[in-house]
Design an enzyme around this catalytic site. Sequence first.
Site, PDB file in Angstrom:
ATOM      1  N   LEU A 107       0.839  -1.198   0.000  1.00  0.00           N
ATOM      2  CA  LEU A 107       0.000   0.000   0.000  1.00  0.00           C
ATOM      3  C   LEU A 107       0.869   1.241   0.000  1.00  0.00           C
ATOM      4  CD1 LEU A 107      -2.848  -0.949   2.500  1.00  0.00           C
ATOM      5  CD2 LEU A 107      -2.488  -1.647   0.126  1.00  0.00           C
ATOM      6  N   GLY A 152       1.161  -5.194   1.359  1.00  0.00           N
ATOM      7  CA  GLY A 152       0.097  -5.205   0.357  1.00  0.00           C
ATOM      8  C   GLY A 152       0.520  -5.879  -0.943  1.00  0.00           C
ATOM      9  N   ASN A 176       4.562  -7.938   6.506  1.00  0.00           N
ATOM     10  CA  ASN A 176       5.368  -7.228   7.494  1.00  0.00           C
ATOM     11  C   ASN A 176       4.727  -5.934   7.974  1.00  0.00           C
ATOM     12  OD1 ASN A 176       5.632  -5.935   5.023  1.00  0.00           O
ATOM     13  ND2 ASN A 176       7.569  -5.027   5.595  1.00  0.00           N
ATOM     14  N   GLU A 177       3.473  -5.715   7.565  1.00  0.00           N
ATOM     15  CA  GLU A 177       2.854  -4.409   7.853  1.00  0.00           C
ATOM     16  C   GLU A 177       2.613  -4.174   9.332  1.00  0.00           C
ATOM     17  OE1 GLU A 177       1.439  -6.786   6.104  1.00  0.00           O
ATOM     18  OE2 GLU A 177      -0.319  -7.378   7.255  1.00  0.00           O
TER      19      GLU A 177
HETATM   20  C1  LIG Z   1      -9.986  -3.323   4.199  1.00  0.00           C
HETATM   21  C2  LIG Z   1      -8.774  -4.141   3.979  1.00  0.00           C
HETATM   22  C3  LIG Z   1      -9.082  -5.547   4.027  1.00  0.00           C
HETATM   23  C4  LIG Z   1      -8.229  -6.465   3.984  1.00  0.00           C
HETATM   24  C5  LIG Z   1      -6.814  -6.178   3.969  1.00  0.00           C
HETATM   25  C6  LIG Z   1      -6.129  -7.411   4.205  1.00  0.00           C
HETATM   26  C7  LIG Z   1      -4.914  -7.463   4.619  1.00  0.00           C
HETATM   27  C8  LIG Z   1      -4.100  -6.276   4.841  1.00  0.00           C
HETATM   28  C9  LIG Z   1      -2.691  -6.700   4.677  1.00  0.00           C
HETATM   29  C10 LIG Z   1      -2.022  -5.808   3.758  1.00  0.00           C
HETATM   30  C11 LIG Z   1      -1.661  -4.515   4.405  1.00  0.00           C
HETATM   31  C12 LIG Z   1      -0.742  -3.825   3.872  1.00  0.00           C
HETATM   32  C13 LIG Z   1      -0.273  -2.573   4.441  1.00  0.00           C
HETATM   33  C14 LIG Z   1       0.850  -2.044   3.585  1.00  0.00           C
HETATM   34  O1  LIG Z   1       1.088  -2.477   2.503  1.00  0.00           O
HETATM   35  S1  LIG Z   1       1.710  -0.720   4.236  1.00  0.00           S
HETATM   36  C15 LIG Z   1       3.108  -0.604   3.154  1.00  0.00           C
HETATM   37  C16 LIG Z   1       4.148  -1.533   3.597  1.00  0.00           C
HETATM   38  N1  LIG Z   1       5.245  -1.501   2.666  1.00  0.00           N
HETATM   39  C17 LIG Z   1       6.477  -1.400   3.074  1.00  0.00           C
HETATM   40  O2  LIG Z   1       6.753  -1.274   4.242  1.00  0.00           O
HETATM   41  C18 LIG Z   1       7.503  -1.394   1.964  1.00  0.00           C
HETATM   42  C19 LIG Z   1       8.567  -0.423   2.269  1.00  0.00           C
HETATM   43  N2  LIG Z   1       9.475  -0.376   1.138  1.00  0.00           N
HETATM   44  C20 LIG Z   1      10.521  -1.222   1.011  1.00  0.00           C
HETATM   45  O3  LIG Z   1      10.716  -2.156   1.768  1.00  0.00           O
HETATM   46  C21 LIG Z   1      11.436  -0.934  -0.137  1.00  0.00           C
HETATM   47  O4  LIG Z   1      11.136   0.346  -0.644  1.00  0.00           O
HETATM   48  C22 LIG Z   1      11.378  -1.949  -1.279  1.00  0.00           C
HETATM   49  C23 LIG Z   1      11.985  -3.283  -0.847  1.00  0.00           C
HETATM   50  C24 LIG Z   1       9.953  -2.173  -1.779  1.00  0.00           C
HETATM   51  C25 LIG Z   1      12.217  -1.406  -2.491  1.00  0.00           C
HETATM   52  O5  LIG Z   1      13.511  -1.068  -2.032  1.00  0.00           O
HETATM   53  P1  LIG Z   1      14.449  -0.165  -2.948  1.00  0.00           P
HETATM   54  O6  LIG Z   1      15.737  -0.050  -2.235  1.00  0.00           O
HETATM   55  O7  LIG Z   1      14.467  -0.676  -4.344  1.00  0.00           O
HETATM   56  O8  LIG Z   1      13.710   1.249  -3.037  1.00  0.00           O
HETATM   57  P2  LIG Z   1      13.659   2.383  -1.888  1.00  0.00           P
HETATM   58  O9  LIG Z   1      14.827   3.299  -2.100  1.00  0.00           O
HETATM   59  O10 LIG Z   1      13.457   1.815  -0.561  1.00  0.00           O
HETATM   60  O11 LIG Z   1      12.307   3.154  -2.296  1.00  0.00           O
HETATM   61  C26 LIG Z   1      12.234   3.916  -3.499  1.00  0.00           C
HETATM   62  C27 LIG Z   1      11.190   4.999  -3.300  1.00  0.00           C
HETATM   63  O12 LIG Z   1       9.921   4.365  -3.123  1.00  0.00           O
HETATM   64  C28 LIG Z   1       9.318   4.862  -1.921  1.00  0.00           C
HETATM   65  N3  LIG Z   1       8.473   3.808  -1.341  1.00  0.00           N
HETATM   66  C29 LIG Z   1       8.841   2.580  -0.949  1.00  0.00           C
HETATM   67  N4  LIG Z   1       7.809   1.883  -0.485  1.00  0.00           N
HETATM   68  C30 LIG Z   1       6.741   2.698  -0.563  1.00  0.00           C
HETATM   69  C31 LIG Z   1       5.353   2.542  -0.223  1.00  0.00           C
HETATM   70  N5  LIG Z   1       4.845   1.421   0.287  1.00  0.00           N
HETATM   71  N6  LIG Z   1       4.542   3.593  -0.422  1.00  0.00           N
HETATM   72  C32 LIG Z   1       5.003   4.746  -0.947  1.00  0.00           C
HETATM   73  N7  LIG Z   1       6.311   4.947  -1.300  1.00  0.00           N
HETATM   74  C33 LIG Z   1       7.156   3.933  -1.113  1.00  0.00           C
HETATM   75  C34 LIG Z   1      10.497   5.209  -1.052  1.00  0.00           C
HETATM   76  O13 LIG Z   1      10.117   6.107  -0.063  1.00  0.00           O
HETATM   77  C35 LIG Z   1      11.430   5.819  -2.054  1.00  0.00           C
HETATM   78  O14 LIG Z   1      10.973   7.137  -2.336  1.00  0.00           O
HETATM   79  P3  LIG Z   1      12.015   8.306  -2.539  1.00  0.00           P
HETATM   80  O15 LIG Z   1      12.822   8.396  -1.290  1.00  0.00           O
HETATM   81  O16 LIG Z   1      12.853   7.924  -3.735  1.00  0.00           O
HETATM   82  O17 LIG Z   1      11.172   9.519  -2.787  1.00  0.00           O
END
Ligand SMILES: CC/C=C\C/C=C\CCC/C=C/CC(=O)SCCNC(=O)CCNC(=O)[C@H](O)C(C)(C)COP(=O)(O)OP(=O)(O)OC[C@H]1O[C@@H](n2cnc3c(N)ncnc32)[C@H](O)[C@@H]1OP(=O)(O)O
Length: 201
Positions: A107, A152, A176-177
């Site tokens: 997400l 997500g 891992n959320e």
């Molecule tokens: C009603 C609902 C009903 C049912 C739901 C059921 C179940 C729910 C279960 C699911 C729930 C999910 C919640 C989520 O998903 S919360 C988001 C969690 N995600 C993370 O924690 C991922 C974090 N990111 C990373 O680990 C790394 O970025 C990644 C491994 C993906 C890539 O690494 P890499 O080194 O290649 O890139 P980065 O330099 O880290 O990132 C590049 C830029 O991207 C931005 N970024 C990363 N992740 C996100 C994100 N999730 N959202 C927005 N932006 C993101 C990061 O900040 C960098 O930005 P800049 O610094 O370049 O501007």
Amino acid sequence: MALRAALRQKCGLIGILSQPSSSGSHSRVSAVLVSQMRNNATSPKIKVDFNQSTGVAVLSMQSPPVNSLSLDFLTELCISVEKLEMDRACRGLIITSSLPKVFSAGLDILEMYGKSPERCGEFWRAVQEMWLKMYSSNMVTIAAINGSSPAGGCLLSLTCDYRIMSDNPRYSIGLNETLLGIVAPFGTDKNIIKNTHTCSN
Ligand SMILES: CC/C=C\C/C=C\CCC/C=C/CC(=O)SCCNC(=O)CCNC(=O)[C@H](O)C(C)(C)COP(=O)(O)OP(=O)(O)OC[C@H]1O[C@@H](n2cnc3c(N)ncnc32)[C@H](O)[C@@H]1OP(=O)(O)O
């Protein structure tokens, strides 16, 4: 062979699953779909290649930097899947990423910060619509996980019938959320490891 059997099984369910939802939960996407079809717009975040001869579509997520699931992205994803569902020739769907190293970062965190309650509601409804639509798809669905797929992103892959992940130690997958204080409802992680296969990169 297993894939063909699954395809046959799912095709048998088409009649049931394609009935309109009485809850009306898909009405937002349908409304967007109708308006998009009218405008003949194309989506820049999602690319769909449909092979008529095999009946299999490949949906590539191409929203840099990390295919995060924003409201716009989720809406486009649902529209693309809905369009394929409406094409009776399409029986199989492979979801993958056209970005290097990342399948989907889950997400979009920016959707969960400083937004109005209305926008938050719309966002979480879109999350729910996405996984319900994928999980109940009449197509055989496969996640080709060619990069990291946390939270997500993992949820998206769990909604598919099969998951195949690149065998690369730098790629991670999982719910891992909880580290962010987001708790998945009971039961969503039931298939996470059991049905995830790996292949060489
Ligand atoms: C009603 C609902 C009903 C049912 C739901 C059921 C179940 C729910 C279960 C699911 C729930 C999910 C919640 C989520 O998903 S919360 C988001 C969690 N995600 C993370 O924690 C991922 C974090 N990111 C990373 O680990 C790394 O970025 C990644 C491994 C993906 C890539 O690494 P890499 O080194 O290649 O890139 P980065 O330099 O880290 O990132 C590049 C830029 O991207 C931005 N970024 C990363 N992740 C996100 C994100 N999730 N959202 C927005 N932006 C993101 C990061 O900040 C960098 O930005 P800049 O610094 O370049 O501007």
